[in-house]
Design an enzyme around this catalytic site. Structure first.
Site, short mmCIF file in Angstrom:
data_model
loop_
_atom_site.label_atom_id
_atom_site.label_comp_id
_atom_site.label_asym_id
_atom_site.label_seq_id
_atom_site.Cartn_x
_atom_site.Cartn_y
_atom_site.Cartn_z
N SER A 119 0.65 -1.35 0.05
CA SER A 119 0.06 -0.09 -0.14
C SER A 119 0.98 1.20 -0.03
O SER A 119 0.28 2.44 -0.43
CB SER A 119 -0.98 -0.03 1.20
OG SER A 119 -0.26 -0.03 2.47
N HIS B 181 -5.35 -3.15 -2.45
CA HIS B 181 -5.23 -2.22 -3.58
C HIS B 181 -5.18 -2.64 -4.73
O HIS B 181 -4.88 -2.04 -5.85
CB HIS B 181 -3.69 -1.67 -3.25
CG HIS B 181 -3.71 -0.95 -1.82
ND1 HIS B 181 -4.06 0.51 -1.80
CD2 HIS B 181 -3.74 -1.28 -0.72
CE1 HIS B 181 -4.08 0.97 -0.63
NE2 HIS B 181 -3.67 -0.13 0.22
N LYS C 202 -11.85 0.99 -1.78
CA LYS C 202 -10.81 1.69 -2.29
C LYS C 202 -11.24 1.59 -3.74
O LYS C 202 -12.21 2.20 -4.11
CB LYS C 202 -9.31 0.78 -2.12
CG LYS C 202 -9.05 1.02 -0.77
CD LYS C 202 -7.56 0.27 -0.57
CE LYS C 202 -7.29 0.12 0.96
NZ LYS C 202 -7.41 1.29 1.66
#
Ligand code: PMP
Length: 398
Positions: free
Chosen positions: A183, A211, A247
């Site tokens: 990350s 991610h 995300k």
């Protein structure tokens, strides 16, 4: 015995000011406040959010959320094992399982809560965990809660994993845990090697795709799909897939996907699932809409990957150190925390929001500016960001 007057009582939080001052002196104090938005001028162009596909503000997510809030109410009202698992949650779990190509999935209140609940449900004092030294804080805390023997291996070093697998052979179970896309540094885990090791040594492998979901892989499943594209034989090694809805999927909540047996077990034993109110049904419905968009609009992931590639190439040309970054997360190494904060301030003056990342988010000496590219950025914004970084470092702008 008389109770002392309030002024004479020792302050139980009397230690806090000195601790806060210690953080300030080390350049590590974070100020509370909303994300800066260009003082008096236009809003800053945001290179801080993990909104990789630009879905956070997509009207289709808002519409799905509004309809679900209308139907189920805003809050879930209870744990999913009591009465908090609405049809919106059930539908999302089915959708995630189909998206991930697994038998089943479970939705948690957040990505953090997913790791904090899943890891301790898989291993305990009789077992061993092998964890990358750069894994996310939620993994670190999940490992602590598990109370298994913990072995931290050198970042992305499969040889170290192998050494530890040999060393921990007598343990009842072994669990290897890794972020697939790290990350802060934007680099990938060596998944081919690690998956092979997991298979050879009979260890469980938990990957955190936080991610990578939506951004990497042919259908957007994530880094497992991307990195193991030529090695489908290794896919069974990935026992547990963790991800977040917060995300690229633009919503809130976390998930775990895997075999029906794994999910049955976690439904019963993951404490952050059993003992926490389910995420709002509206967030679940928005995430379901987002998964539909990830599937039907592959151009979004192609765009973010190509913009990130452009940014990495331009920064390399200008001599910035972006480490091993190979993704939409592009770190600009700054050295000390003060240098990272100064760089971030200069960018804000130029109209860009890029957070300075300092310990404990990164090891000391590795402070950086974290640039997070999104499909909603324009080519022009990327060019202007590179120019702003250039003048932020030139002596005349000091
Ligand atoms: N895992 C990783 C690798 C992350 O980077 C994050 C968030 N920064 C999380 C889990 C937690 O996800 P959430 O924000 O949904 O709690």
């Amino acid at each position: 015995m008389s109770v002392p007057a309030p002024a004479d009582r020792p302050d139980p939080l009397g230690w806090a000011p000195a601790e806060i001052e210690r953080l300030r002196l080390a350049g590590l104090l974070r100020q509370r406040g909303a994300t800066p938005s260009g003082a008096d001028g236009p809003p800053l162009v945001d290179f801080g959010a993990n909104d990789y596909l630009g879905l956070r503000s997509d009207p289709r997510l808002a519409a799905a959320a509004a309809a679900a809030a209308d139907r189920y109410g805003w809050g879930a009202g209870a744990s999913p094992v009591v009465s908090g698992r609405t049809e919106a949650h059930a539908e999302l779990e089915h959708r995630i399982a189909a998206f991930e190509g697994t038998e089943a999935a479970l939705v948690f209140p957040s990505g953090f809560a997913t790791n904090a609940g899943v890891i301790p449900a898989l291993v305990d004092e009789q077992d061993a965990i092998l964890t990358d030294e750069r894994n996310h804080a939620s993994i670190i805390d999940g490992c602590r809660l598990a109370r298994a023997e913990r072995h931290v291996y050198r970042h992305a070093e499969a040889n170290d994993v192998e050494r530890l697998l040999r060393q921990t052979a007598p343990r009842r179970r072994r669990l290897i845990v890794t972020d697939t896309l790290f990350s802060m540094e934007g680099d990938f885990a060596p998944l081919v090697e690690i998956a092979q090791l997991a298979l050879d040594h009979g260890a469980m492998l938990l990957v955190d795709e936080a991610h990578a979901t939506g951004v990497w892989g042919g259908t957007g499943r994530g880094a497992v799909q991307h990195l193991l594209a030529d090695r489908p034989d290794l896919l069974p090694a990935v026992t547990v897939r963790v991800g977040t809805l917060s995300k690229a999927l633009g919503s809130a909540g976390g998930f775990v996907a895997g075999s029906a047996q794994l999910i049955d077990w976690l439904y019963n034993r993951a404490r952050s699932y059993v003992f926490s109110t389910a995420c709002p049904p509206a967030a679940a419905a928005a995430a379901t809409a987002a998964l539909g968009i990830v599937t039907s609009e592959p151009h979004r992931r192609e765009r973010v990957r190509s913009l990130a590639q452009q940014l990495r190439a331009a920064l390399a040309e200008e001599g910035w150190d972006t480490g091993a970054a190979a993704s939409q997360i592009v770190p600009v190494r700054a050295g000390g925390p003060e240098a990272a904060v100064a760089l971030s301030r200069r960018l804000a003056e130029a109209g860009f929001y890029a957070p300075a990342i300092r310990p404990p988010s990164v090891p000391s000496g590795h402070s950086l500016l974290r640039l997070s590219v999104s499909a909603r950025h324009s080519n022009d914004e990327i060019h202007r960001l590179v120019a702003a970084l250039r003048s932020a470092r030139s002596p005349r702008s000091v």
